[in-house]
Motif scaffolding. Structure first.
Motif, short mmCIF file in Angstrom:
data_model
loop_
_atom_site.label_atom_id
_atom_site.label_comp_id
_atom_site.label_asym_id
_atom_site.label_seq_id
_atom_site.Cartn_x
_atom_site.Cartn_y
_atom_site.Cartn_z
N GLN A 180 54.28 64.46 32.50
CA GLN A 180 54.65 63.08 32.85
C GLN A 180 55.16 62.99 34.28
O GLN A 180 54.82 62.06 35.01
CB GLN A 180 55.70 62.56 31.87
N GLN A 181 55.97 63.97 34.69
CA GLN A 181 56.48 63.99 36.06
C GLN A 181 55.33 64.11 37.06
O GLN A 181 55.28 63.40 38.06
CB GLN A 181 57.48 65.12 36.23
N ALA A 182 54.40 65.02 36.79
CA ALA A 182 53.26 65.23 37.69
C ALA A 182 52.36 64.00 37.75
O ALA A 182 51.90 63.60 38.84
CB ALA A 182 52.46 66.45 37.26
N LEU A 183 52.09 63.37 36.61
CA LEU A 183 51.25 62.17 36.59
C LEU A 183 51.92 61.02 37.33
O LEU A 183 51.25 60.29 38.07
CB LEU A 183 50.93 61.77 35.15
N SER A 184 53.22 60.86 37.15
CA SER A 184 53.94 59.80 37.87
C SER A 184 53.91 60.06 39.37
O SER A 184 53.68 59.14 40.18
CB SER A 184 55.41 59.74 37.41
N GLN A 185 54.11 61.32 39.74
CA GLN A 185 54.11 61.70 41.15
C GLN A 185 52.72 61.44 41.76
O GLN A 185 52.61 60.89 42.85
CB GLN A 185 54.46 63.18 41.25
N GLU A 186 51.68 61.81 41.02
CA GLU A 186 50.32 61.59 41.51
C GLU A 186 50.02 60.10 41.64
O GLU A 186 49.41 59.65 42.61
CB GLU A 186 49.30 62.27 40.58
N HIS A 187 50.44 59.31 40.66
CA HIS A 187 50.21 57.86 40.68
C HIS A 187 50.90 57.23 41.89
O HIS A 187 50.34 56.36 42.54
CB HIS A 187 50.68 57.22 39.38
N GLN A 188 52.11 57.69 42.20
CA GLN A 188 52.85 57.16 43.36
C GLN A 188 52.13 57.52 44.66
O GLN A 188 52.07 56.71 45.58
CB GLN A 188 54.28 57.69 43.37
N GLN A 189 51.57 58.73 44.74
CA GLN A 189 50.86 59.14 45.94
C GLN A 189 49.59 58.34 46.14
O GLN A 189 49.24 57.95 47.25
CB GLN A 189 50.53 60.64 45.87
N VAL A 190 48.87 58.06 45.04
CA VAL A 190 47.64 57.26 45.12
C VAL A 190 47.95 55.83 45.51
O VAL A 190 47.22 55.21 46.28
CB VAL A 190 46.88 57.33 43.77
N ALA A 191 49.06 55.29 44.97
CA ALA A 191 49.43 53.90 45.25
C ALA A 191 49.92 53.71 46.69
O ALA A 191 49.86 52.60 47.22
CB ALA A 191 50.51 53.45 44.27
#
Length: 192
Positions: A180-191
Motif C-alpha cells: 500500500q505504501q509503495a502504490l501510494s508513493q507511485e501514484h503520487q509520483q505519477v500525479a
C-alpha cells in the motif's frame, strides 16, 4: 498423456495489460513482487508475492474511478487478508498460554479448597506438558484426561483464549502495508 481437443472451434485468447512492480527496501521483508491488472471499469486483480508465497485477489465491484492499485490502497488490511487467505487468523493456539491458564486454574482451585496440596502440585507439574502442544487436536490425543480434570468434559470450549499473535498473519500484514505504501508513493509520483 495430453487429451485431444475434439472441438473444431479455435480457443479464444484475450490479451490484457499487467503492471508489474518490484518493491525493495521494506523493513525485514524480502523483495515483494506485485502484479496489477485492471480488467474492466470497476474490476481488477492483484497478485502479491514475497519470498516463496503468493496471494491473489479479484474484485469485480471496485469503486468508480479507481484502478486496482488505488482501490487496494483504500482497503483495510484485515479485509485484504480475508481475501488473500480466509484460513489465517490474527491469533493462533499457544501451548504456552494454555499451560499458564491451566496452572492459574490449579492455583485458584487450591486456594478455593477444591484441591488438596499434593493433587494441586501434581496437576500444576503435569500442566507443564501443555507448553509443547502444537494444537488443540494434539491435546485430544495426548492430554484429554488431564484437560478434563482441569477444565471439565467440554474443555475445548474453555481454551479459546489460549492463544498468541499469529506470526504468519503479522507477516502478511507487513507485506500489505509495504505494498500500500509503495502504490501510494507511485501514484503520487505519477500525479506530480
Amino acid at each position: 498423456m495430453p487429451t485431444e481437443n475434439k472441438s473444431t472451434a479455435p480457443l479464444q485468447v484475450e490479451r490484457s495489460t499487467v503492471t508489474k512492480l518490484v518493491i525493495t527496501g521494506a523493513a525485514n521483508l524480502d523483495p515483494i513482487t506485485v502484479f496489477l491488472e485492471d480488467l474492466a471499469p470497476c474490476k481488477g486483480k492483484i497478485t502479491v508475492s514475497c519470498w516463496s508465497k503468493s496471494w491473489t485477489a479479484y474484485w469485480g465491484g471496485m469503486w468508480d474511478g479507481l484502478n486496482i492499485g488505488q482501490f487496494f490502497c483504500k482497503l483495510n488490511t484485515a479485509y485484504i487478508i480475508g481475501y488473500f487467505d480466509q484460513a489465517i487468523s490474527p491469533r493462533q493456539f499457544s501451548g504456552e498460554a494454555l499451560a499458564n491458564k491451566a496452572q492459574i486454574t490449579v492455583l485458584k482451585e487450591r486456594r478455593g479448597g477444591e484441591l488438596g496440596q499434593d493433587e494441586a502440585r501434581e496437576l500444576f507439574t503435569e500442566a507443564e506438558d501443555f507448553r509443547d502442544s502444537p494444537s488443540i487436536d494434539h491435546l485430544h490425543s495426548a492430554h484429554s484426561e488431564l484437560m478434563s480434570k482441569l477444565f471439565g468434559d467440554e474443555w475445548w470450549h474453555l481454551t479459546n483464549d489460549a492463544t498468541e499473535p499469529n506470526p504468519d498473519y503479522a507477516y502478511l500484514e507487513r507485506i500489505i502495508h509495504a505494498v500500500q505504501q509503495a502504490l501510494s508513493q507511485e501514484h503520487q509520483q505519477v500525479a506530480a
